[in-house]
Scaffold this motif. Structure first.
Motif, mmCIF file in Angstrom:
data_model
loop_
_atom_site.group_PDB
_atom_site.id
_atom_site.type_symbol
_atom_site.label_atom_id
_atom_site.label_comp_id
_atom_site.label_asym_id
_atom_site.label_seq_id
_atom_site.Cartn_x
_atom_site.Cartn_y
_atom_site.Cartn_z
ATOM 1 N N ALA A 55 0.851 -1.196 0.000
ATOM 2 C CA ALA A 55 0.000 0.000 0.000
ATOM 3 C C ALA A 55 0.881 1.239 0.000
ATOM 4 C CB ALA A 55 -0.913 0.005 1.231
ATOM 5 N N ILE A 56 0.293 2.330 -0.444
ATOM 6 C CA ILE A 56 0.975 3.621 -0.388
ATOM 7 C C ILE A 56 0.076 4.616 0.324
ATOM 8 C CG2 ILE A 56 2.352 3.230 -2.461
ATOM 9 C CD1 ILE A 56 0.344 5.028 -3.920
ATOM 10 N N TYR A 57 0.646 5.774 0.675
ATOM 11 C CA TYR A 57 -0.138 6.771 1.393
ATOM 12 C C TYR A 57 0.318 8.169 1.014
ATOM 13 C CZ TYR A 57 3.725 7.689 4.670
ATOM 14 O OH TYR A 57 4.939 8.056 5.226
ATOM 15 N N GLU A 58 -0.518 9.120 1.355
ATOM 16 C CA GLU A 58 -0.197 10.538 1.232
ATOM 17 C C GLU A 58 -0.772 11.260 2.438
ATOM 18 O OE1 GLU A 58 1.443 12.791 -0.522
ATOM 19 O OE2 GLU A 58 2.341 11.324 -1.902
ATOM 20 N N VAL A 59 -0.143 12.354 2.813
ATOM 21 C CA VAL A 59 -0.618 13.193 3.916
ATOM 22 C C VAL A 59 -0.623 14.640 3.432
ATOM 23 C CG1 VAL A 59 -0.268 13.937 6.290
ATOM 24 C CG2 VAL A 59 0.372 11.608 5.612
ATOM 25 N N THR A 60 -1.789 15.248 3.443
ATOM 26 C CA THR A 60 -1.934 16.625 2.982
ATOM 27 C C THR A 60 -2.269 17.528 4.163
ATOM 28 O OG1 THR A 60 -2.760 15.828 0.851
ATOM 29 C CG2 THR A 60 -3.151 18.150 1.377
ATOM 30 N N ALA A 61 -1.498 18.594 4.326
ATOM 31 C CA ALA A 61 -1.738 19.525 5.427
ATOM 32 C C ALA A 61 -2.997 20.341 5.181
ATOM 33 C CB ALA A 61 -0.542 20.455 5.604
ATOM 34 N N VAL A 62 -3.625 20.757 6.285
ATOM 35 C CA VAL A 62 -4.830 21.586 6.251
ATOM 36 C C VAL A 62 -4.584 22.828 7.097
ATOM 37 C CG1 VAL A 62 -7.278 21.721 6.831
ATOM 38 C CG2 VAL A 62 -6.308 19.563 5.969
ATOM 39 N N LEU A 63 -4.784 23.990 6.502
ATOM 40 C CA LEU A 63 -4.703 25.265 7.210
ATOM 41 C C LEU A 63 -5.956 26.063 6.909
ATOM 42 C CD1 LEU A 63 -1.028 26.534 6.704
ATOM 43 C CD2 LEU A 63 -2.035 25.584 8.775
ATOM 44 N N GLN A 64 -6.517 26.677 7.932
ATOM 45 C CA GLN A 64 -7.721 27.501 7.764
ATOM 46 C C GLN A 64 -8.819 26.734 7.024
ATOM 47 O OE1 GLN A 64 -6.152 31.065 5.873
ATOM 48 N NE2 GLN A 64 -5.536 31.908 7.840
ATOM 49 N N GLY A 65 -8.892 25.425 7.291
ATOM 50 C CA GLY A 65 -9.929 24.606 6.690
ATOM 51 C C GLY A 65 -9.737 24.272 5.232
ATOM 52 N N LYS A 66 -8.530 24.547 4.707
ATOM 53 C CA LYS A 66 -8.273 24.296 3.289
ATOM 54 C C LYS A 66 -7.017 23.456 3.111
ATOM 55 C CE LYS A 66 -10.618 28.511 1.794
ATOM 56 N NZ LYS A 66 -10.511 29.779 1.033
ATOM 57 N N LEU A 67 -6.982 22.701 2.013
ATOM 58 C CA LEU A 67 -5.873 21.813 1.706
ATOM 59 C C LEU A 67 -4.690 22.602 1.163
ATOM 60 C CD1 LEU A 67 -8.101 19.209 -0.108
ATOM 61 C CD2 LEU A 67 -6.932 18.783 2.080
ATOM 62 N N LEU A 68 -3.504 22.188 1.541
ATOM 63 C CA LEU A 68 -2.277 22.839 1.084
ATOM 64 C C LEU A 68 -1.558 21.946 0.077
ATOM 65 C CD1 LEU A 68 -0.249 25.168 1.318
ATOM 66 C CD2 LEU A 68 0.782 23.968 3.264
ATOM 67 N N ASP A 69 -1.336 22.488 -1.117
ATOM 68 C CA ASP A 69 -0.579 21.784 -2.161
ATOM 69 C C ASP A 69 -1.212 20.449 -2.544
ATOM 70 O OD1 ASP A 69 1.377 23.769 -2.477
ATOM 71 O OD2 ASP A 69 2.601 22.946 -0.859
ATOM 72 N N PHE A 70 -2.543 20.407 -2.587
ATOM 73 C CA PHE A 70 -3.202 19.151 -2.941
ATOM 74 C C PHE A 70 -2.741 18.640 -4.303
ATOM 75 C CE2 PHE A 70 -6.549 16.815 -5.144
ATOM 76 C CZ PHE A 70 -6.754 15.767 -4.256
ATOM 77 N N LEU A 79 -4.384 17.544 9.224
ATOM 78 C CA LEU A 79 -3.994 16.800 8.036
ATOM 79 C C LEU A 79 -5.102 15.865 7.589
ATOM 80 C CD1 LEU A 79 -3.175 13.614 8.942
ATOM 81 C CD2 LEU A 79 -1.347 14.885 10.074
ATOM 82 N N VAL A 80 -5.000 15.474 6.330
ATOM 83 C CA VAL A 80 -5.822 14.399 5.784
ATOM 84 C C VAL A 80 -4.882 13.287 5.345
ATOM 85 C CG1 VAL A 80 -7.497 13.679 4.054
ATOM 86 C CG2 VAL A 80 -7.597 16.002 4.986
ATOM 87 N N TYR A 81 -5.128 12.099 5.880
ATOM 88 C CA TYR A 81 -4.322 10.915 5.554
ATOM 89 C C TYR A 81 -5.083 10.079 4.535
ATOM 90 C CZ TYR A 81 -1.837 6.467 6.179
ATOM 91 O OH TYR A 81 -1.121 5.311 5.971
ATOM 92 N N LEU A 82 -4.387 9.663 3.482
ATOM 93 C CA LEU A 82 -4.946 8.802 2.443
ATOM 94 C C LEU A 82 -4.091 7.553 2.327
ATOM 95 C CD1 LEU A 82 -6.015 9.742 -1.173
ATOM 96 C CD2 LEU A 82 -4.332 7.948 -0.796
ATOM 97 N N GLN A 83 -4.733 6.396 2.242
ATOM 98 C CA GLN A 83 -4.007 5.137 2.048
ATOM 99 C C GLN A 83 -4.754 4.279 1.040
ATOM 100 O OE1 GLN A 83 -2.398 2.991 5.472
ATOM 101 N NE2 GLN A 83 -3.240 1.084 4.662
ATOM 102 N N VAL A 84 -4.027 3.742 0.094
ATOM 103 C CA VAL A 84 -4.612 2.843 -0.895
ATOM 104 C C VAL A 84 -3.778 1.568 -0.953
ATOM 105 C CG1 VAL A 84 -3.391 4.055 -2.767
ATOM 106 C CG2 VAL A 84 -5.304 2.540 -3.307
#
Length: 284
Positions: A30-45, A87-92
């Motif tokens: 499996a792989i994963y990604e972690v996207t930071a969240v600031l002010q309720g919005k995604l950073l560098d999605f 953050l939002v964590y994604l794993q597939v």
């Protein structure tokens, strides 16, 4: 209680269930990604999803969702969990099949999981006080450029650092620092050059690392992408790490020896502020 995403459904976290035969569980396939969240919005999605696609390709792992569909899932999770910073964590994973080293039959659906975590990224104690680092040999597999969930050695290294009174470890291969257990490594030389390891299969192409290099160039500072030794670290004026979940943290001690004057460096603090200013502008 958080809402999580699992294979097409938004459900309460205590209702989310994954098969014991999932290859992410049996093989760390499996792989994963972690996207930071600031002010309720995604950073560098867009950058994170591009790296996700690269990792998927390197592992011949199919994910039949478009970038727009992935973005919509992220945004729904932010809304349902009222996440402002974290953050939002994604794993597939490659999906479910009775234990077998060979890949499952074509058409086996992947397992896709996403969830949120609240975290104070900007007001972090480590950003103020700096990190203590130990050095350890880099014993990971040879494709560290793929963001796989096979993170056992990183966990062992972080635990060894904790037991020795440090915050993290920098990994050394053939005399040169590759990266931290979950971050990219930087030093600032006595003459003001910012140095970080060049990209290769030995380290993850960090999203924050890439943005920092651009910002450093824009500020008229000197950046060198090359390997550096532990001896260079210990004689550096400053050191720091970068990652999506920390942005920039100063490194003030390595293997029990202070870096520079043993305090968070002024240039490091400036670079961290450059990054935060840019992040807040992007998410505004």
């Amino acid at each position: 209680m958080r809402t999580v995403y699992l294979n097409g459904e938004f459900i309460a976290e205590n209702e989310a269930k994954i098969s014991v035969f999932d290859r992410g569980f049996t093989f760390a396939d499996a792989i994963y990604e972690v996207t930071a969240v600031l002010q309720g919005k995604l950073l560098d999605f867009d950058l994170h999803v591009a790296r996700l696609r690269r990792s998927l390709g390197e592992m011949a792992l199919a994910l039949p969702l478009s970038d727009d569909e992935l973005l919509a899932i992220h945004q729904t999770l932010l809304s349902r969990n009222a996440l402002q910073e974290g953050l939002v964590y994604l794993q597939v994973s490659r999906g479910v099949e009775d234990r077998n080293f060979a890949f499952p039959a074509e058409g086996t659906p992947p397992t896709l999981v996403l969830y949120t975590q609240a975290k104070n990224i900007i007001a972090s104690p480590l950003a103020q006080q700096g990190m203590k680092i130990i050095s350890l040999p880099d014993l990971r597999w040879g494709r560290c450029d793929i963001k796989t969930t096979q993170l056992l050695y990183a966990c062992l290294a972080k635990e060894q650092a904790r037991q020795r009174g440090a915050d993290d470890a920098w990994l050394v291969k053939e005399g040169l620092i590759t990266e931290g257990t979950s971050n990219n490594a930087f030093i600032v030389t006595a003459d003001g050059a910012v140095v970080t390891r060049e990209l290769s299969r030995l380290l993850l192409p960090g999203i924050t690392r890439s943005t920092l290099i651009t910002l450093i160039h824009q500020q008229g500072l000197r950046i060198e992408e090359r390997g550096f030794t532990l001896d260079e670290v210990k004689h550096a004026a400053e050191a720091f790490i970068s990652s999506s979940t920390s942005f920039v943290y100063p490194v003030v001690n390595v293997d029990g020896q202070p870096v520079g004057d043993g305090q968070p460096g002024q240039l490091t603090q400036r670079i961290r502020q450059f990054y935060i200013d840019r992040a807040l502008a992007v998410t505004a």
